[in-house]
Design a protein around this motif. Sequence first.
Motif, PDB file in Angstrom:
ATOM      1  N   GLY A   1       0.909  -1.176  -0.052  1.00 45.86           N
ATOM      2  CA  GLY A   1      -0.036   0.353  -0.263  1.00 45.86           C
ATOM      3  C   GLY A   1       0.878   1.497  -0.136  1.00 45.86           C
ATOM      4  N   SER A   2       0.000   2.370   0.057  1.00 47.49           N
ATOM      5  CA  SER A   2       0.980   3.573  -0.323  1.00 47.49           C
ATOM      6  C   SER A   2       0.839   4.047   1.714  1.00 47.49           C
ATOM      7  CB  SER A   2       0.122   4.022  -0.642  1.00 47.49           C
ATOM      8  OG  SER A   2       0.454   5.737  -0.878  1.00 47.49           O
ATOM      9  N   LYS A   3       1.771   4.954   1.637  1.00 47.81           N
ATOM     10  CA  LYS A   3       1.862   5.791   3.401  1.00 47.81           C
ATOM     11  C   LYS A   3       0.834   6.905   2.986  1.00 47.81           C
ATOM     12  CE  LYS A   3       6.533   4.913   4.199  1.00 47.81           C
ATOM     13  NZ  LYS A   3       8.322   5.051   4.482  1.00 47.81           N
ATOM     14  N   LYS A   4       0.235   7.252   1.950  1.00 45.97           N
ATOM     15  CA  LYS A   4      -0.739   8.098   2.477  1.00 45.97           C
ATOM     16  C   LYS A   4      -2.062   7.804   2.314  1.00 45.97           C
ATOM     17  CE  LYS A   4       1.830  11.536  -0.241  1.00 45.97           C
ATOM     18  NZ  LYS A   4       2.482  12.228  -1.513  1.00 45.97           N
ATOM     19  N   SER A   5      -2.183   6.157   1.985  1.00 44.26           N
ATOM     20  CA  SER A   5      -3.341   5.558   1.795  1.00 44.26           C
ATOM     21  C   SER A   5      -4.005   5.440   3.180  1.00 44.26           C
ATOM     22  CB  SER A   5      -3.502   4.405   1.355  1.00 44.26           C
ATOM     23  OG  SER A   5      -2.499   3.226   2.032  1.00 44.26           O
ATOM     24  N   GLU A   6      -5.230   4.754   3.747  1.00 46.93           N
ATOM     25  CA  GLU A   6      -5.549   4.640   4.992  1.00 46.93           C
ATOM     26  C   GLU A   6      -5.372   3.208   5.426  1.00 46.93           C
ATOM     27  OE1 GLU A   6      -9.644   5.544   4.891  1.00 46.93           O
ATOM     28  OE2 GLU A   6      -9.412   8.032   4.854  1.00 46.93           O
ATOM     29  N   ALA A   7      -5.194   2.235   4.991  1.00 46.27           N
ATOM     30  CA  ALA A   7      -4.809   1.140   5.181  1.00 46.27           C
ATOM     31  C   ALA A   7      -2.977   0.991   4.575  1.00 46.27           C
ATOM     32  CB  ALA A   7      -5.349  -0.036   4.964  1.00 46.27           C
ATOM     33  N   TYR A   8      -2.296   0.823   5.947  1.00 49.21           N
ATOM     34  CA  TYR A   8      -1.094   0.249   4.950  1.00 49.21           C
ATOM     35  C   TYR A   8      -0.481  -0.545   6.013  1.00 49.21           C
ATOM     36  CZ  TYR A   8       3.738   1.658   4.367  1.00 49.21           C
ATOM     37  OH  TYR A   8       5.026   1.322   4.138  1.00 49.21           O
ATOM     38  N   LEU A   9       0.380  -1.956   5.262  1.00 46.33           N
ATOM     39  CA  LEU A   9       1.143  -2.989   6.039  1.00 46.33           C
ATOM     40  C   LEU A   9       2.669  -2.833   5.893  1.00 46.33           C
ATOM     41  CD1 LEU A   9      -1.216  -6.055   4.268  1.00 46.33           C
ATOM     42  CD2 LEU A   9      -2.054  -4.003   6.845  1.00 46.33           C
ATOM     43  N   CYS A  10       3.178  -3.089   6.797  1.00 44.31           N
ATOM     44  CA  CYS A  10       5.045  -3.160   6.635  1.00 44.31           C
ATOM     45  C   CYS A  10       5.222  -4.200   7.521  1.00 44.31           C
ATOM     46  CB  CYS A  10       5.230  -2.420   7.731  1.00 44.31           C
ATOM     47  SG  CYS A  10       6.573  -1.802   7.748  1.00 44.31           S
ATOM     48  N   PHE A  11       5.824  -5.958   7.175  1.00 41.42           N
ATOM     49  CA  PHE A  11       6.218  -6.587   7.243  1.00 41.42           C
ATOM     50  C   PHE A  11       7.764  -6.583   7.200  1.00 41.42           C
ATOM     51  CE2 PHE A  11       2.387  -9.817   6.287  1.00 41.42           C
ATOM     52  CZ  PHE A  11       1.313  -9.156   6.621  1.00 41.42           C
ATOM     53  N   TYR A  12       8.514  -7.239   8.606  1.00 40.74           N
ATOM     54  CA  TYR A  12      10.204  -6.513   8.534  1.00 40.74           C
ATOM     55  C   TYR A  12      10.467  -8.198   9.733  1.00 40.74           C
ATOM     56  CZ  TYR A  12       9.122  -3.180  13.151  1.00 40.74           C
ATOM     57  OH  TYR A  12       9.018  -2.598  13.937  1.00 40.74           O
ATOM     58  N   GLU A  13      12.099  -8.218   9.329  1.00 40.08           N
ATOM     59  CA  GLU A  13      12.153  -8.961  10.314  1.00 40.08           C
ATOM     60  C   GLU A  13      12.263  -7.583  11.877  1.00 40.08           C
ATOM     61  OE1 GLU A  13      14.894 -12.160   8.076  1.00 40.08           O
ATOM     62  OE2 GLU A  13      14.736  -9.849   6.819  1.00 40.08           O
ATOM     63  N   LYS A  14      11.836  -8.301  12.794  1.00 38.12           N
ATOM     64  CA  LYS A  14      11.933  -6.725  14.167  1.00 38.12           C
ATOM     65  C   LYS A  14      13.816  -7.832  14.579  1.00 38.12           C
ATOM     66  CE  LYS A  14      10.536  -4.240  17.004  1.00 38.12           C
ATOM     67  NZ  LYS A  14      10.299  -2.974  16.689  1.00 38.12           N
ATOM     68  N   ASN A  15      14.152  -9.147  14.289  1.00 33.97           N
ATOM     69  CA  ASN A  15      15.093  -9.772  15.460  1.00 33.97           C
ATOM     70  C   ASN A  15      16.727  -9.094  14.505  1.00 33.97           C
ATOM     71  OD1 ASN A  15      14.637 -11.051  13.259  1.00 33.97           O
ATOM     72  ND2 ASN A  15      15.587 -12.431  13.466  1.00 33.97           N
ATOM     73  N   HIS A  16      16.848  -8.219  13.355  1.00 36.13           N
ATOM     74  CA  HIS A  16      17.903  -8.080  12.764  1.00 36.13           C
ATOM     75  C   HIS A  16      17.482  -6.101  13.005  1.00 36.13           C
ATOM     76  CE1 HIS A  16      19.140 -10.767   9.708  1.00 36.13           C
ATOM     77  NE2 HIS A  16      18.121 -11.090   9.989  1.00 36.13           N
ATOM     78  N   GLU A  17      16.825  -5.811  13.420  1.00 40.41           N
ATOM     79  CA  GLU A  17      16.117  -4.190  13.829  1.00 40.41           C
ATOM     80  C   GLU A  17      16.501  -4.284  14.444  1.00 40.41           C
ATOM     81  OE1 GLU A  17      13.701  -0.448  15.445  1.00 40.41           O
ATOM     82  OE2 GLU A  17      13.170  -3.687  15.587  1.00 40.41           O
ATOM     83  N   GLN A  18      16.574  -5.038  15.394  1.00 47.00           N
ATOM     84  CA  GLN A  18      16.770  -4.409  16.931  1.00 47.00           C
ATOM     85  C   GLN A  18      18.286  -4.883  17.300  1.00 47.00           C
ATOM     86  OE1 GLN A  18      14.432  -4.159  20.610  1.00 47.00           O
ATOM     87  NE2 GLN A  18      13.888  -2.981  18.101  1.00 47.00           N
ATOM     88  N   ALA A  19      18.571  -6.030  16.676  1.00 47.39           N
ATOM     89  CA  ALA A  19      19.939  -6.420  16.694  1.00 47.39           C
ATOM     90  C   ALA A  19      21.187  -4.961  16.159  1.00 47.39           C
ATOM     91  CB  ALA A  19      20.660  -8.034  15.739  1.00 47.39           C
ATOM     92  N   ASP A  20      20.859  -4.889  14.577  1.00 44.58           N
ATOM     93  CA  ASP A  20      21.576  -3.706  14.811  1.00 44.58           C
ATOM     94  C   ASP A  20      21.501  -2.104  15.650  1.00 44.58           C
ATOM     95  OD1 ASP A  20      22.292  -4.720  12.104  1.00 44.58           O
ATOM     96  OD2 ASP A  20      20.372  -3.936  11.131  1.00 44.58           O
TER      97      ASP A  20
END
Length: 353
Positions: free
Chosen positions: A185-204
């Motif tokens: 989806g678009s960040k400007k739209s009323e619905a937006y999904l984001c899937f990511y690897e949280k373990n990598h984000e927290q490790a960094d």
Amino acid sequence: MTTSKHQPPLANRGVVILEKEPEEVQNPLTAMVDYLRVSFKTHDVDFILEQIVHLKKAYMQEKESGFYGYIGTYQLDHIKVFYSKEGDNRGVLVEMSGQGCRQFESFLDARKKTWFDFFKDCINHGGKFSRFDLAIDDRETYFEIPMLLEKVKKGEAISRFRKSDFNGSLDIADGSNGGTTLYFGSKKSEAYLCFYEKNHEQADKYNIPLEDLGEWNRYELRLKNDRAQGAVQSLIQSQDLLNIAMQIINNYIRFVDADEDASREKWKTSGFWKVFIGDVGKLSLFMQPEDEFYEKSRRWLQNSCAPTMKMVLEADQVLGRQDLSDMVVNAELSDKQEKMLDVLLASPRDMVC
């Protein structure tokens, strides 16, 4: 020795430790409120603080500035209440970041209330949600995010969204995956999904070895305006995440297996997606109360000031002086720091009304 200008209102210097239930720790899928903004067409900020947020003004910092066109703010760390001037139809806005939601849960817990009680209070008093985010933490990792990205590239994702975006990183030494984020989806739209690897984000972010964090995906569902309002109303009615999870995830995105003998619309849903959606539909709203406040200030003190303080302390020990203790004793606390001290010395039960 100098003392604080005033004692914390009804302060409790004890430490409150909230333990998680064993089944909550073991549950591989948990969902949490991750961000919200809700506005009220009133200028009675005291009413909002006392009857909606249920926080005592004595513990909140007041700033004669605000965001989004508001002229002032009452703030308790990551929980913010903005107010506008008379005649401005903005009224009062309550905003909580992800950390603010965790902190607010400590106040809900102190009052023996839930998010559903807060949502009801907001709706019953004309609250309009302009932003509402849910985060689903997946500790079992029903799928790998890079694998989802490959299925999108192969056309094996059927969605009501027209666009998908992604970013990621690689380790230069061995070419291994450094974390992938997939957007629908678009960040400007009323619905937006984001899937990511949280373990990598927290490790960094915290310089933690990846293996210490284990498997960990996060799926964020970001809703605005009518979608946000509708999601909150559905939550009030159902008291669980079935409507939300199924509508936002399954209704917007479905992963399939390619079949040369069938049209794309008839491709069968991938097995891993069926299992995931089935388990998401069983989720209940999880609370993880956080009664640590002003951690950002403490980290700044530790990272920026502690080495210098240690240097002065060691010099004092060698030279037989007490410069460091004199500096601390003679320091003057600002009004902001006095408020922070009040909060740090109080328990959540002291701060609610």
